[in-house]
Design a protein around this motif. Sequence first.
Motif, mmCIF file in Angstrom:
data_model
loop_
_atom_site.group_PDB
_atom_site.id
_atom_site.type_symbol
_atom_site.label_atom_id
_atom_site.label_comp_id
_atom_site.label_asym_id
_atom_site.label_seq_id
_atom_site.Cartn_x
_atom_site.Cartn_y
_atom_site.Cartn_z
ATOM 1 N N ILE A 12 0.586 -1.249 -0.097
ATOM 2 C CA ILE A 12 -0.079 -0.017 0.185
ATOM 3 C C ILE A 12 0.736 0.952 0.077
ATOM 4 O O ILE A 12 1.636 1.327 1.100
ATOM 5 C CB ILE A 12 -0.931 0.077 1.304
ATOM 6 C CG1 ILE A 12 -1.741 -1.217 1.142
ATOM 7 C CG2 ILE A 12 -1.703 1.217 1.326
ATOM 8 C CD1 ILE A 12 -2.740 -1.302 2.405
ATOM 9 N N ASN A 33 -6.174 0.828 -7.718
ATOM 10 C CA ASN A 33 -5.196 -0.747 -7.518
ATOM 11 C C ASN A 33 -4.322 -0.696 -8.916
ATOM 12 O O ASN A 33 -3.898 -1.928 -8.996
ATOM 13 C CB ASN A 33 -6.314 -1.830 -7.676
ATOM 14 C CG ASN A 33 -7.214 -1.817 -8.688
ATOM 15 O OD1 ASN A 33 -7.028 -1.063 -9.841
ATOM 16 N ND2 ASN A 33 -8.141 -2.794 -9.192
ATOM 17 N N ILE A 53 -1.427 -1.162 -4.041
ATOM 18 C CA ILE A 53 -2.588 -0.358 -3.819
ATOM 19 C C ILE A 53 -2.131 1.161 -3.638
ATOM 20 O O ILE A 53 -1.510 1.085 -2.835
ATOM 21 C CB ILE A 53 -3.534 -0.702 -2.907
ATOM 22 C CG1 ILE A 53 -3.895 -2.245 -3.027
ATOM 23 C CG2 ILE A 53 -4.794 0.164 -2.768
ATOM 24 C CD1 ILE A 53 -4.663 -2.497 -4.310
#
Length: 323
Positions: A179, A200, A226
């Motif tokens: 992330i 994404n 992400i």
Amino acid sequence: MLQFEGNVRTDLALEASEQLTRKNQSNIDGLAIETIEDEDVIITRVDITTKDAAERMGKAEGRYVTVEALGLRYKNTELERKVMNYLTKELANILQLPEQATILVVGLGNWNITPDALGPRAVDKVVVTRHLKEILSPELKDEVREVCAISPGVLGITGMETAEIIQGIVQKIKPDVVIAVDALAAASSQRVTTTIQIANTGITPGSGVENKRFGLTQETLNTPVIAIGVPTVVQASTIALDTLNVMQENAFFARYLKSMASISDQDKRAMIDQIIPETLGDLMVTPKEVDRLIEDMALIVAGGINQALHPNIDYKNIHLYLN
């Protein structure tokens, strides 16, 4: 990837779709847009599923979710919690993680420059647990996932590309997902520090200020990436363009400036080029209260990440870690 309208830059897929709408080009196969409004919060999901749609949008194929709340400009704890909860829900839907997943959270940006410090400040508030898994009791192990985090700095500080640093870490710890949190650039001054985008498709550090580095994507890391971003700057020429658009669209001004009704985008750009000196053409603008706004947005982003990664821990417990 940035979307341009003239010289206007944006990292937001929502704004790229709005630009196509203004040009009557939004009816594209492979582009689906869903908008949900909940009082003072707007959630927009943009899905790009074909190469043609990706090229016309100037974005990679994938899903982009924005959570907007203009009230975030003002200190409003209840609204911040509401946005945080929406961010949690949308992030969890995109992640679809198994309970035993390992997650690497990366805070991109320069912690010495406030508008670019969102990533490092958010990572500082992320609940890291990878080092605790071996000492947690069996009942607590099921409550949290393995989370680790890093703020790798920027090329000018480390002398290393961010992607090079992250590639080495990913190869060592083999996370299920990365992330990446970063500051973005918007094409609308109203969206600065009031909008959060989840994608994404990964991210290219520095793209918001046209200083692109190697991307953090599934292709470069061999791991799903992400991206979570918040616009913290807007180009100076964008503010001038916003002013012209308001004058053109507002009937009150049209009464006095009849010629504005038919002005073309090309003419608008010519006017802006006359107003803003060439030397300031790339000037990026941020709010004067950016210190507080970045801290507030970092808290929201970190809270959303924490709740999405550790769904069995409620908000009250999480926010103890954040203060």
